[in-house]
Each structure stands twice: as C-alpha cells, then as structure tokens.
Write a protein that holds these residues in place. Structure first.
Motif, PDB file in Angstrom:
ATOM      1  N   CYS A   1      51.157  35.708  53.228  1.00 45.19           N
ATOM      2  CA  CYS A   1      51.471  35.016  51.968  1.00 45.19           C
ATOM      3  C   CYS A   1      50.435  35.262  50.865  1.00 45.19           C
ATOM      4  O   CYS A   1      50.446  34.584  49.839  1.00 45.19           O
ATOM      5  CB  CYS A   1      51.659  33.513  52.164  1.00 45.19           C
ATOM      6  N   LEU A   2      49.555  36.230  51.073  1.00 45.95           N
ATOM      7  CA  LEU A   2      48.588  36.619  50.047  1.00 45.95           C
ATOM      8  C   LEU A   2      48.823  38.078  49.678  1.00 45.95           C
ATOM      9  O   LEU A   2      48.810  38.958  50.551  1.00 45.95           O
ATOM     10  CB  LEU A   2      47.154  36.434  50.554  1.00 45.95           C
ATOM     11  N   TYR A   3      49.021  38.328  48.385  1.00 46.72           N
ATOM     12  CA  TYR A   3      49.318  39.664  47.882  1.00 46.72           C
ATOM     13  C   TYR A   3      48.246  40.067  46.870  1.00 46.72           C
ATOM     14  O   TYR A   3      47.601  39.220  46.257  1.00 46.72           O
ATOM     15  CB  TYR A   3      50.698  39.681  47.207  1.00 46.72           C
ATOM     16  N   ALA A   4      48.086  41.368  46.689  1.00 46.89           N
ATOM     17  CA  ALA A   4      47.135  41.868  45.690  1.00 46.89           C
ATOM     18  C   ALA A   4      47.725  43.106  45.034  1.00 46.89           C
ATOM     19  O   ALA A   4      48.375  43.925  45.700  1.00 46.89           O
ATOM     20  CB  ALA A   4      45.790  42.192  46.323  1.00 46.89           C
ATOM     21  N   SER A   5      47.521  43.224  43.734  1.00 48.49           N
ATOM     22  CA  SER A   5      48.025  44.396  43.018  1.00 48.49           C
ATOM     23  C   SER A   5      47.112  44.709  41.843  1.00 48.49           C
ATOM     24  O   SER A   5      46.258  43.916  41.466  1.00 48.49           O
ATOM     25  CB  SER A   5      49.461  44.166  42.530  1.00 48.49           C
ATOM     26  N   GLY A   6      47.305  45.895  41.267  1.00 46.79           N
ATOM     27  CA  GLY A   6      46.441  46.331  40.185  1.00 46.79           C
ATOM     28  C   GLY A   6      45.079  46.727  40.714  1.00 46.79           C
ATOM     29  O   GLY A   6      44.912  47.088  41.889  1.00 46.79           O
ATOM     30  N   GLU A   7      44.067  46.646  39.872  1.00 47.36           N
ATOM     31  CA  GLU A   7      42.740  47.140  40.220  1.00 47.36           C
ATOM     32  C   GLU A   7      42.068  46.336  41.334  1.00 47.36           C
ATOM     33  O   GLU A   7      41.165  46.824  42.004  1.00 47.36           O
ATOM     34  CB  GLU A   7      41.849  47.156  38.972  1.00 47.36           C
ATOM     35  N   THR A   8      42.529  45.105  41.561  1.00 43.68           N
ATOM     36  CA  THR A   8      41.990  44.289  42.643  1.00 43.68           C
ATOM     37  C   THR A   8      42.321  44.879  44.007  1.00 43.68           C
ATOM     38  O   THR A   8      41.585  44.707  44.970  1.00 43.68           O
ATOM     39  CB  THR A   8      42.561  42.854  42.564  1.00 43.68           C
ATOM     40  N   SER A   9      43.435  45.578  44.087  1.00 43.55           N
ATOM     41  CA  SER A   9      43.951  46.055  45.371  1.00 43.55           C
ATOM     42  C   SER A   9      43.604  47.510  45.632  1.00 43.55           C
ATOM     43  O   SER A   9      43.222  48.252  44.727  1.00 43.55           O
ATOM     44  CB  SER A   9      45.480  45.902  45.393  1.00 43.55           C
ATOM     45  N   CYS A  10      43.767  47.893  46.899  1.00 41.82           N
ATOM     46  CA  CYS A  10      43.677  49.307  47.271  1.00 41.82           C
ATOM     47  C   CYS A  10      44.905  49.636  48.115  1.00 41.82           C
ATOM     48  O   CYS A  10      44.992  49.250  49.282  1.00 41.82           O
ATOM     49  CB  CYS A  10      42.403  49.602  48.052  1.00 41.82           C
ATOM     50  N   ASN A  11      45.876  50.305  47.486  1.00 41.21           N
ATOM     51  CA  ASN A  11      47.082  50.712  48.203  1.00 41.21           C
ATOM     52  C   ASN A  11      47.073  52.207  48.516  1.00 41.21           C
ATOM     53  O   ASN A  11      48.049  52.737  49.037  1.00 41.21           O
ATOM     54  CB  ASN A  11      48.343  50.352  47.402  1.00 41.21           C
TER      55      ASN A  11
END
Length: 439
Positions: free
Chosen positions: A348-358
């Motif tokens: 239930c925790l998501y991250a996107s943009g510069e905060t994330s590393c995909n």
C-alpha cells in the motif's frame, strides 16, 4: 495528535503527484501535501522538454539511446513501458491544455538533446516543465475531492507488518498530525537540497528515502546521482540556474579558456560533465565557456527566452557573448525501489518520479526522459491504487489504524536534520561500498 482521514495521501505536488491524483477515482478523498509552495517543485524548473516515441520506427533508437546513456544498467522492461506509453501520455497532456511548440503547418515540433540519435523531444520554449506542471495543477485544483496542503512536511509513515496505513506530518505552525489512508504515494522529488551546488530547490532533501531506511523499505542505487554539465556559473551561493541541454542540441558550442572547442557538445550528461571538469583543471578556471550565438538572435529569443532573460539579469547577453558554465548536481537516478507498477517493497506504499527507482534511467538519465518517466509510472501507481479502493475497507484495517494512531501519540519522531543525516549517511556508505568492490 490531530487525525485526518483520507482514501489516498500523495506526498508532493510535482508532475508525478499531480498526474497520479488526476487518475484516481473522483469519488475518493485525496490529500496532497508539499513542503513548500505548490509552484516550488523541480517539475516547474524543467527546461528542455519531454521525450515521445515519434512513430513505430523510432522505438529501437529510443530504446538504444536510453540504454546507452544509462550504461546498459537500465531495467529494459521499464524502458519499454515508458516508450510505449509515451504518445498516450502526451495526448493526455494536450487534453489538459499543455501547449507544445508547433510548426507553421500546425504539426508538433521536435528538438534534440545530448545523447539522442534523433529529434524526439516536445517543448514549450525553454519552460516546458512549468507549462506541463502548471496545467496539471490547474486541472487538479478543479477537483472537489482533492485537498492541497502547502508548507506541510511528511516526517514518518504509519505502518504495521510491512503495510502502510498513512503518514505523520508537520504543518507550518509545527503542529503534528496523522493522516490515515488506504494507500500512500511518495512523489516528493530528489535530494538536491543535500548538496552545496544544485539545480534543485533546497527543500528537496530525500525525506522519503530516510523514512524508507527507518522502516526497512528497500532502496536501489542511492549513489546514482547525476550532475548536469552546464549551469550558469556564479560565485554566489544558492541554487544553480540550469542552461538546458537543448541549447547544445540546437547548435551551441563549448569553448575552453583559449576559446577552442574541446568536446562533442551532445555527449551523454555524465561524459559531458567529465570532459568539462577535465578542461576546467587544464585551464585552472572554475568554468568553461558556452556560446549560444550560433543559434542566432531570433531562435535564442523565441526558443530560449527564459535563459536569455536570466542571463541578462546576471550581466550576460547570450546573443552577443559567451557565458560561463559549470557542472552542478541535478538529478537522482536511484531512490526507493519500485516495480513496474510503482509498488515499493511495503504494501500500500507507492513511489514515483525522482523519489523512486524503477530502472528506467540506469546509471545516467537520458535528457528529457524525466518528465515522461514520472508521468507514465505515476499513472500506473494510480491504476493499482484504484484496485485497492474498489474493495471495502475492513474492520481489521480500521482497528490497525486506530492502534497506530495511539502509538503515534507516544512516539518521538525524527526532526528535519536527523532525517537528512540518516539519508546522507546511507549514501556515503553506499559510495564507499561501491568503491571497495571496484578495487
């Protein structure tokens, strides 16, 4: 402690957070918070443009350009998703009122930047980020189900057994409050505020990454930090003004102290930075020269009006003289590890943009992929969260939330400086580990 209940909390009001909000159900309560003012996200600062797959024939070269710039450390699946989703995202932006530059015949105009094998970048003068972000923000502000809080800092999350149930935040008046939600999105930008010289806003200090460390949420490549090769040199402290890579893509030249060209101006950013630093050492100067005059006065004033005006304010007329430029911290390719749906290693925790590393950027980001990557994977996060919201909240979830609220009342949370120190220390250790392995 004050308690606020929402369906989804989004931390950050840049393009990633805004696009996620626009793709969540309109009958659910969405709370968005930002540490500063709404316009003070790095998304507003993006100059060059946003990449798009021009046609099916462009796929292979777009993929190769991205992989090559990232030193082939990219997750190929993530790059594939980004490229194949690009045209749909651009069409959505246009529907939101974003105005990209067009040719006289009304067709979209494309430009080129460093390490691109062809022109595939859409732009709005030299303020593409501001154009996109402001239009998305206007769309979000029209939504009655979205509440936006400024000067509000996330200082922790509410979690139990590796599931996120909300956040703890501090308001402008230093009051702590808890927000329970069925899903949380971290879209709170990069780490530029940890550096003395950066193109980022100073309040972007990797808070989400420090909180991730505290709760055992996996990070990926925290040492992958990109330096932009050309920012306007100034002896004054503070945020550095970026001179867009598209300036060189359109034909601007780099010169050493003897006014001689010393490198290919469209090298990938890390290689370009290395060449500039090497030349600075040779010249014994804290900058090299950038010459925009080959573009011509008309193109400079129409395509790059913001750069032209800012340089004038600093005492340089780029239509008549060269400007001093120097590398500065710019972008973070590492971050909170996520999968192709922007899911972190906590439920239930998501991250996107510069905060994330995909994995899209690998070890070095290709120019103008940042806005596109942020939008594509924010939308994918919203799609997953929508599935959660389609199910009814259980009594067990409510019981856990209530227990966490009581626990929060008795918890001493880390302050701003402590959070920054926690994350900065993790980066230092990771860099040392990488260096030891390389020996």
């Amino acid at each position: 402690m004050k308690h606020v209940k929402a369906d989804v909390v989004i931390v950050g009001t840049g393009v990633s957070g805004l696009f996620a909000a626009l793709h969540l159900p309109k009958d659910k309560k969405i709370l968005m918070i930002t540490k500063d003012e709404l316009e003070n996200s790095d998304s507003f600062l993006a100059q060059g443009g946003i990449c798009v797959e021009r046609n099916e024939e462009d796929y292979d070269s777009f993929m190769e350009d991205t992989l090559k710039a990232g030193h082939y450390e990219n997750r190929r699946e993530s790059v594939d998703i980004m490229i194949r989703s690009s045209r749909e995202v651009i069409n959505e932006l246009i529907d939101c009122g974003v105005e990209f530059h067009k040719k006289e015949n009304g067709e979209l105009a494309y430009t080129r930047e460093g390490a691109h094998s062809k022109s595939r970048i859409l732009y709005h003068q030299d303020v593409t980020g501001k154009e996109i972000t402001s239009k998305l923000l206007a769309c979000v502000q029209k939504l009655s189900n979205v509440e936006l809080l400024t000067q509000t800092t996330m200082i922790d999350i509410l979690e139990e057994k590796n599931q996120c149930y909300g956040i703890v935040a501090r308001s402008a008046d230093k009051t702590l409050f808890a927000v329970t939600a069925r899903a949380v999105v971290w879209a709170c930008g990069g780490i530029g505020g940890l550096y003395e010289h950066s193109t980022n806003f100073p309040h972007l200090t990797g808070d989400a990454l420090a909180i991730a460390l505290k709760h055992g949420i996996e990070l990926e490549h925290p040492d992958y930090v990109q330096i932009h090769p050309t920012t306007l040199y100034s002896p004054k402290p503070g945020r550095r003004f970026l001179i867009s890579e598209s300036v060189r893509g359109e034909g601007a030249k780099l010169y050493n102290a003897k006014m001689e060209r010393f490198a290919n101006e469209v090298l990938p950013r890390d290689l370009m930075t290395a060449e500039i630093r090497k030349q600075m050492e040779i010249d014994h100067k804290p900058y090299v020269w950038l010459d925009m005059r080959p573009l011509g006065e008309a193109q400079i004033k129409t395509h790059f009006p913001n750069i032209y005006q800012k340089c004038l304010e600093e005492g340089f007329d780029v239509t008549k003289e060269c400007i001093p430029v120097v590398p500065a911290q710019h972008y973070f390719m590492g971050g909170v590890k996520v999968d192709k749906y922007s899911r972190t290693t906590m439920k239930c925790l998501y991250a996107s943009g510069e905060t994330s590393c995909n994995g899209v950027h690998g070890a070095n980001r290709l120019a103008s992929n940042s806005l596109l990557e942020s939008l594509v994977f924010a939308k994918r996060a919203a799609g997953q969260i929508t599935k959660i919201l389609e199910t009814k909240e259980t009594a067990e979830e409510e019981n856990v939330q209530n227990a966490l609220l009581k626990k929060a009342d008795a918890t001493k949370f880390l302050g701003k400086e402590e959070l920054q120190k926690l994350y900065a220390e993790s980066v230092r250790k990771e860099i040392e580990r990488v260096r030891e392995e390389a020996v």
